[in-house]
Write a protein that holds these residues in place. Structure first.
Motif, PDB file in Angstrom:
ATOM      1  N   ARG A 115      -7.782   3.162   6.625  1.00 54.64           N
ATOM      2  CA  ARG A 115      -9.160   3.189   6.132  1.00 54.64           C
ATOM      3  C   ARG A 115      -9.414   2.064   5.121  1.00 54.64           C
ATOM      4  N   LEU A 116      -8.446   1.839   4.247  1.00 56.02           N
ATOM      5  CA  LEU A 116      -8.697   0.931   3.121  1.00 56.02           C
ATOM      6  C   LEU A 116      -8.168  -0.478   3.352  1.00 56.02           C
ATOM      7  N   ALA A 137       0.832  -1.200   0.000  1.00 56.13           N
ATOM      8  CA  ALA A 137       0.000   0.000   0.000  1.00 56.13           C
ATOM      9  C   ALA A 137       0.869   1.253   0.000  1.00 56.13           C
ATOM     10  N   PHE A 171      -6.071   0.395  -6.922  1.00 59.34           N
ATOM     11  CA  PHE A 171      -5.763   0.914  -5.585  1.00 59.34           C
ATOM     12  C   PHE A 171      -4.853   2.142  -5.614  1.00 59.34           C
ATOM     13  N   ALA A 172      -3.758   2.044  -6.384  1.00 61.29           N
ATOM     14  CA  ALA A 172      -2.794   3.148  -6.407  1.00 61.29           C
ATOM     15  C   ALA A 172      -3.442   4.430  -6.919  1.00 61.29           C
ATOM     16  N   ASP A 224      -4.959   6.404   4.678  1.00 61.47           N
ATOM     17  CA  ASP A 224      -5.491   5.522   3.631  1.00 61.47           C
ATOM     18  C   ASP A 224      -5.309   4.061   4.012  1.00 61.47           C
ATOM     19  N   ASP A 273       3.834   1.403  -1.201  1.00 62.50           N
ATOM     20  CA  ASP A 273       4.425   1.428  -2.539  1.00 62.50           C
ATOM     21  C   ASP A 273       3.475   2.076  -3.540  1.00 62.50           C
ATOM     22  N   ALA A 274       2.181   1.840  -3.339  1.00 60.01           N
ATOM     23  CA  ALA A 274       1.187   2.410  -4.249  1.00 60.01           C
ATOM     24  C   ALA A 274       0.935   3.887  -3.952  1.00 60.01           C
ATOM     25  N   GLY A 275       1.512   4.373  -2.831  1.00 58.97           N
ATOM     26  CA  GLY A 275       1.373   5.784  -2.510  1.00 58.97           C
ATOM     27  C   GLY A 275       0.320   6.088  -1.459  1.00 58.97           C
ATOM     28  N   ALA A 276      -0.112   5.071  -0.734  1.00 59.55           N
ATOM     29  CA  ALA A 276      -1.147   5.287   0.273  1.00 59.55           C
ATOM     30  C   ALA A 276      -0.568   5.997   1.500  1.00 59.55           C
ATOM     31  N   SER A 277      -1.344   6.939   2.040  1.00 56.94           N
ATOM     32  CA  SER A 277      -0.930   7.601   3.282  1.00 56.94           C
ATOM     33  C   SER A 277      -1.291   6.687   4.446  1.00 56.94           C
ATOM     34  N   ARG A 289      -6.622   5.112  -6.637  1.00 50.65           N
ATOM     35  CA  ARG A 289      -7.583   5.534  -5.623  1.00 50.65           C
ATOM     36  C   ARG A 289      -6.906   6.401  -4.571  1.00 50.65           C
ATOM     37  N   VAL A 290      -5.737   5.937  -4.071  1.00 45.84           N
ATOM     38  CA  VAL A 290      -5.081   6.724  -3.019  1.00 45.84           C
ATOM     39  C   VAL A 290      -4.421   7.975  -3.597  1.00 45.84           C
ATOM     40  N   ARG A 291      -4.340   8.073  -4.912  1.00 45.30           N
ATOM     41  CA  ARG A 291      -3.860   9.311  -5.522  1.00 45.30           C
ATOM     42  C   ARG A 291      -5.001  10.258  -5.838  1.00 45.30           C
TER      43      ARG A 291
END
Lengths: 292, 377
Positions: free
Chosen positions: A206-207, A194, B103-104, A203, A196-200, B106-108
């Motif tokens: 929450r996700l 997550a 997902f990526a 996020d 890596d995908a850029g999630a804070s 979405r968080v962007r």
């Protein structure tokens, strides 16, 4: 044919496997429930004597009384407040233990620390709130000394606030344990993926973390809701007799020998609880989550 | 200073977890933009740690990591524009294939319509359209791998990092997915860095193979270079396909030297331009297993072969298009000949037969000695 011969034997083995559970559940759970159910349909002479028979008089009395609704509303208020606070505290304590304490030994140590309040009895735990919340208690003294208030706060002890505080204190652990359990099974690689995908951090919570802790949250909710709704002692002690709950009402009934009414109330409460629990189980498939 | 180039330079990169031992020990490497690079080595050699440092999941203790001309140490993965495909994929088990891939985005903060459209396009690219609404647990290993690839690729990274991407698959699927990885890499035109411990995988895929041992690069080069011209004994043995012999140098003349060995006349080895060898040195040489020919004693050696080592056949394994013959040619090391199937069955040997192992003199390759530390190219 072969299956016909082996089938009874397989059945016997199956019964043997479940027999320990049956031996516990039947005498300690099923039998008492049946007794209460039977008693709720009996008539009473008003002095504790029961006449076997079938009458719905007790149910009519319970359901017609305005008090019943009031008691349920009061109990639901305590339940919801306790649930909200135990959920928030329990979730974050579990989150901290699982995702922020890197040393596993330390995490287990902190986890055990959460159980320390349970090393002593419920009564002592409640009594120990008095020196803290009482009229001459630590909080009032501190507030008086700093000049925030002139008069000691009466609302701290023997009030609804005190009841909720005591419940939260007692029951947060029932939230922490199942939530901790389901969070601990979240693969740390998922968190990394997550990130890596850029999630804070928010996020991720929450996700990923909240949805994956659903089964723990549901289990904790079942514990907390059923304990609070089935309790009368904390309400009695911490409200100083000022508040009542569903159970405290039929405890009074038992005190004045109104067994059938008490039994009818108990059956009603059981039905309400079963409804709530099945509602929770409908939203979260705990069985599937646990065996995942 | 934003750059779309995915060329990577590692300069003096070190990583230590305990402050005492370096898991990665002074790695220097240049990877060209759009290259397929494989890191290969046994477990614990530091290859995954290098990958994680490039990805931004681990910070180097020392050194610089430069991507597209920009030092990225300390930056988050998103800022580096890298994406990682995790070992065993780390798919979100509670999200569908489509939600995993989106997902990526979405968080962007991309709108739902936009991100689902992008995800569907990517799902089509990895041929999973009919599985878009399934959960990861309902997919096969190969399908999960494609989801992981799509999830990593959707952010249009300039570098894609793959941590042992094929290790969870069975043999047949592995070969198939290997091709798919290569196809995706060419389609996306971005740098792929792939960590593996299977040499076959590395040489089949990579433009640049990096062989590692104990935190250091042993050899880096094109697949064929590394396989056919291993730098030293470690690389030769790790990449396989080579017999390594070692011996003392007896004689040196202008173009070749002679190694003392079991053969009465010694082994003649061509001298390579850059290596200096003097009498008395201990030297390792490599002879490709498929260069070794087996001749019955007393028969004439094939043309160009001056060395012949008497050996006994220890074991024979039929491999299909060739036969693997294990010999006791050298006392402590394995010595194996890969004999083409037809040649072998024209005059088959049995276990216990005495044969002469020989090879074209020019094909033997002197190796750098262990004590002289190999440097990355």
């Amino acid at each position: 044919m072969q299956p016909h011969q082996t089938l009874p034997r397989a059945n016997l083995a199956g019964w043997l496997y479940v027999s320990p559970l049956v031996l516990v559940l039947v005498p300690f759970f099923v039998a008492p429930i049946l007794v209460v159910l039977a008693a709720s349909f009996f008539a009473t002479d008003g002095f504790g004597g029961l006449t076997p028979g079938f009458t719905l008089a007790s149910y009519v009395e319970v359901l017609h009384s305005a008090l019943t609704l009031k008691l349920y509303l009061a109990t639901i208020k305590f339940t919801v407040l306790t649930w909200v606070f135990t959920l928030i505290i329990g979730f974050f304590v579990a989150y901290f233990l699982v995702f922020h304490v890197r040393n596993q030994l330390l995490a287990i140590g902190l986890f055990l620390l959460c159980t320390v309040p349970f090393w002593t009895s419920n009564i002592i735990r409640m009594i120990s709130w008095i020196p803290l919340l009482g009229k001459e208690g630590l909080i009032n003294q501190a507030l008086l000394a700093t000049g925030v208030i002139r008069q000691p706060l009466e609302v701290l002890l023997f009030s609804d606030l005190a009841v909720v505080i005591a419940y939260v204190h007692q029951l947060t652990i029932f939230m922490i344990v199942p939530i901790f359990n389901s969070m601990a099974r979240i693969d740390k690689k998922l968190i990394e993926a997550a990130i890596d995908a850029g999630a804070s951090r928010f996020d991720i919570m929450r996700l990923i973390v909240v949805p994956m802790s659903k089964s723990g949250i549901a289990l904790g909710t079942i514990f907390v809701v059923s304990i609070v709704m089935g309790d009368f002692f904390v309400v009695k002690v911490m409200s100083g007799g000022g508040s009542a709950s569903v159970v405290s009402a039929f405890y009074e009934d038992v005190g004045v020998l109104q067994y059938p009414t008490a039994a009818a109330s108990a059956v009603l409460l059981t039905l309400v609880l079963v409804a709530i629990v099945s509602l929770i189980l409908r939203t979260v498939d705990i069985r599937q989550e646990i065996t995942r | 200073m934003k750059s779309d180039h995915g060329d990577i330079e590692l300069a003096g990169v070190c990583k230590s977890f305990d402050g005492i031992t370096n898991v990665v020990d002074g790695v220097n490497l240049k990877i060209a933009d759009g290259a397929y690079c494989c890191f290969i080595g046994p477990s614990g050699c530091g290859k995954t740690t290098i990958l994680r440092m490039i990805a931004g999941h681990e910070d180097p203790t020392a050194g610089e990591i430069v991507i597209g001309g920009q030092n990225v140490v300390g930056l988050a993965p998103v800022q580096r524009r890298t994406a990682m495909m995790f070992q065993s994929y780390a798919l979100f088990p509670h999200l569908t294939v489509r939600e995993n891939i989106a997902f990526a985005l979405r968080v962007r903060g991309q709108s739902k319509a936009d991100r689902l459209r992008a995800a569907d396009a990517m799902i089509e690219k990895v041929r999973l359209t009919q599985f878009a609404d399934r959960l990861p647990a309902q997919l096969s290993g190969g399908q999960q791998q494609r989801v992981a690839l799509a999830r990593a690729a959707i952010t249009e990274p300039r570098v894609l990092l793959l941590d042992e991407p094929l290790s969870a698959l069975d043999e047949k699927l592995r070969v198939q997915m290997r091709q798919e990885l290569r196809r995706m890499q060419q389609e996306l035109g971005i740098t792929f860095i792939h960590v593996t411990h299977t040499q076959l995988e590395a040489i089949a895929l990579a433009d640049l193979v990096v062989v590692m041992e104990q935190g250091r690069i042993k050899q880096a080069g094109a697949a064929r270079d590394v396989y056919a011209h291993p730098h030293d004994r470690y690389v030769a043995e790790f990449m396989g396909g080579q017999n390594v012999l070692s011996g003392r140098v007896e004689k040196v003349n202008g173009t070749s030297f002679t190694l003392a060995q079991a053969a009465p006349a010694g082994i003649e080895v061509p001298l390579q331009a850059r290596s200096t060898v003097s009498v008395g040195d201990t030297v390792d040489i490599a002879v490709r297993r498929d260069d070794v020919a087996l001749v019955r004693p007393g028969r004439e050696l094939p043309p160009g072969c001056s060395n012949s080592l008497p050996s006994r056949v220890l074991a024979i394994e039929y491999q299909g298009y060739f036969v693997k013959v294990m010999l006791d040619t050298v006392p402590d090391d394995e010595f194996v000949a890969y004999v083409p199937e037809k040649t072998f069955f024209a005059d088959p040997f049995t276990v216990g037969d005495v044969v002469m192992a020989t090879w074209a003199t020019g094909s033997a390759l002197p190796l750098a000695h262990e004590s002289r530390r190999a440097q990355g190219v």
